[in-house]
Write a protein that holds these residues in place. Structure first.
Motif, PDB file in Angstrom:
ATOM      1  N   LEU A  23      89.793  19.516 -90.751  1.00  8.67           N
ATOM      2  CA  LEU A  23      89.970  20.386 -89.593  1.00  8.67           C
ATOM      3  C   LEU A  23      89.418  19.738 -88.325  1.00  8.67           C
ATOM      4  CD1 LEU A  23      89.176  23.842 -91.195  1.00  8.67           C
ATOM      5  CD2 LEU A  23      91.340  23.198 -90.101  1.00  8.67           C
ATOM      6  N   ARG A  24      88.286  19.055 -88.432  1.00  6.16           N
ATOM      7  CA  ARG A  24      87.729  18.354 -87.265  1.00  6.16           C
ATOM      8  C   ARG A  24      88.699  17.279 -86.777  1.00  6.16           C
ATOM      9  NH1 ARG A  24      82.638  18.372 -90.090  1.00  6.16           N
ATOM     10  NH2 ARG A  24      82.848  16.145 -90.406  1.00  6.16           N
ATOM     11  N   LYS A  25      89.326  16.553 -87.723  1.00  6.14           N
ATOM     12  CA  LYS A  25      90.306  15.534 -87.329  1.00  6.14           C
ATOM     13  C   LYS A  25      91.539  16.172 -86.684  1.00  6.14           C
ATOM     14  CE  LYS A  25      90.896  11.830 -89.813  1.00  6.14           C
ATOM     15  NZ  LYS A  25      91.233  10.959 -90.942  1.00  6.14           N
ATOM     16  N   LEU A  26      91.969  17.300 -87.191  1.00  6.12           N
ATOM     17  CA  LEU A  26      93.114  17.998 -86.618  1.00  6.12           C
ATOM     18  C   LEU A  26      92.781  18.550 -85.232  1.00  6.12           C
ATOM     19  CD1 LEU A  26      94.367  19.862 -89.816  1.00  6.12           C
ATOM     20  CD2 LEU A  26      95.476  17.918 -88.691  1.00  6.12           C
ATOM     21  N   LEU A  27      91.547  18.992 -85.045  1.00  8.50           N
ATOM     22  CA  LEU A  27      91.096  19.444 -83.727  1.00  8.50           C
ATOM     23  C   LEU A  27      91.114  18.284 -82.739  1.00  8.50           C
ATOM     24  CD1 LEU A  27      88.113  21.728 -84.789  1.00  8.50           C
ATOM     25  CD2 LEU A  27      90.041  22.468 -83.361  1.00  8.50           C
ATOM     26  N   LYS A  28      90.586  17.138 -83.174  1.00  6.31           N
ATOM     27  CA  LYS A  28      90.534  15.956 -82.313  1.00  6.31           C
ATOM     28  C   LYS A  28      91.946  15.485 -81.935  1.00  6.31           C
ATOM     29  CE  LYS A  28      88.519  11.373 -81.934  1.00  6.31           C
ATOM     30  NZ  LYS A  28      87.755  10.321 -82.576  1.00  6.31           N
TER      31      LYS A  28
END
Length: 173
Positions: free
Chosen positions: A94-99
């Motif tokens: 999710l953090r990668k998708l947010l970034k």
């Protein structure tokens, strides 16, 4: 082939798991392993063809899950629906998708809710188009119908419950 016309060859990944009673489950597990690897490879390559390279299969599947029904999802919702125990892997994805600006987050009290951005929705639509072109139109379903695939999916969900129960039993040994 045996005399009665049935194929008696055992196609398994581990001979020691295919000896004695229940050897057919080992054959099924081998098929499950190779289809799982093919599916994860497909998901990543389909997303790359859709214009978003370098995403892991988990990231792709989480993006689709967040996009599902255009509803906000919590980390716990995503993990529950995808049957993932390790929340850390989902949180990292999710953090990668947010970034990548494919999802957005909204903190509501103590909970964080995720939803797809317009860019995330567009990449999911592009994925759907690539999937249609490369998989659905090329799928020579060998007589399989939509109902057949629904029945296979139902059986896989039931088997998921069996494996979950067995994993709980193994954890208590």
């Amino acid at each position: 082939m045996s005399e009665n016309g049935k194929d008696t060859r055992r196609i398994v990944s581990s001979r020691h798991l295919a000896e004695g009673e229940g050897w057919e489950l080992s054959e099924f597990e081998f098929g499950l392993m190779i289809v799982s690897n093919a599916f994860t490879r497909w998901v990543s390559r389909c997303m790359a063809a859709a214009g978003q390279p370098d995403m892991s299969s988990l990231e792709v599947l989480i993006l689709h899950n967040v996009n599902h029904r255009d509803r906000e999802k919590r980390l716990s919702d995503i993990c529950f629906l995808m049957n993932i125990e390790d929340t850390h892997t989902v949180n990292y994805a999710l953090r990668k998708l947010l970034k990548a600006e494919l999802v957005t987050s909204d903190k509501q009290g103590k909970e964080v809710f995720y939803s797809t951005t317009e860019r995330g929705k567009a990449i999911c639509d592009a994925y759907r188009d690539v999937r249609k072109q490369c998989l659905l139109e090329g799928l020579g379903m060998d007589g399989e119908t939509g109902d057949d695939f629904r029945e296979i999916a139902r059986k896989l969900r039931a088997l998921s419950g069996q494996y979950d129960q067995a994993s709980r039993a193994a954890a208590s040994l």
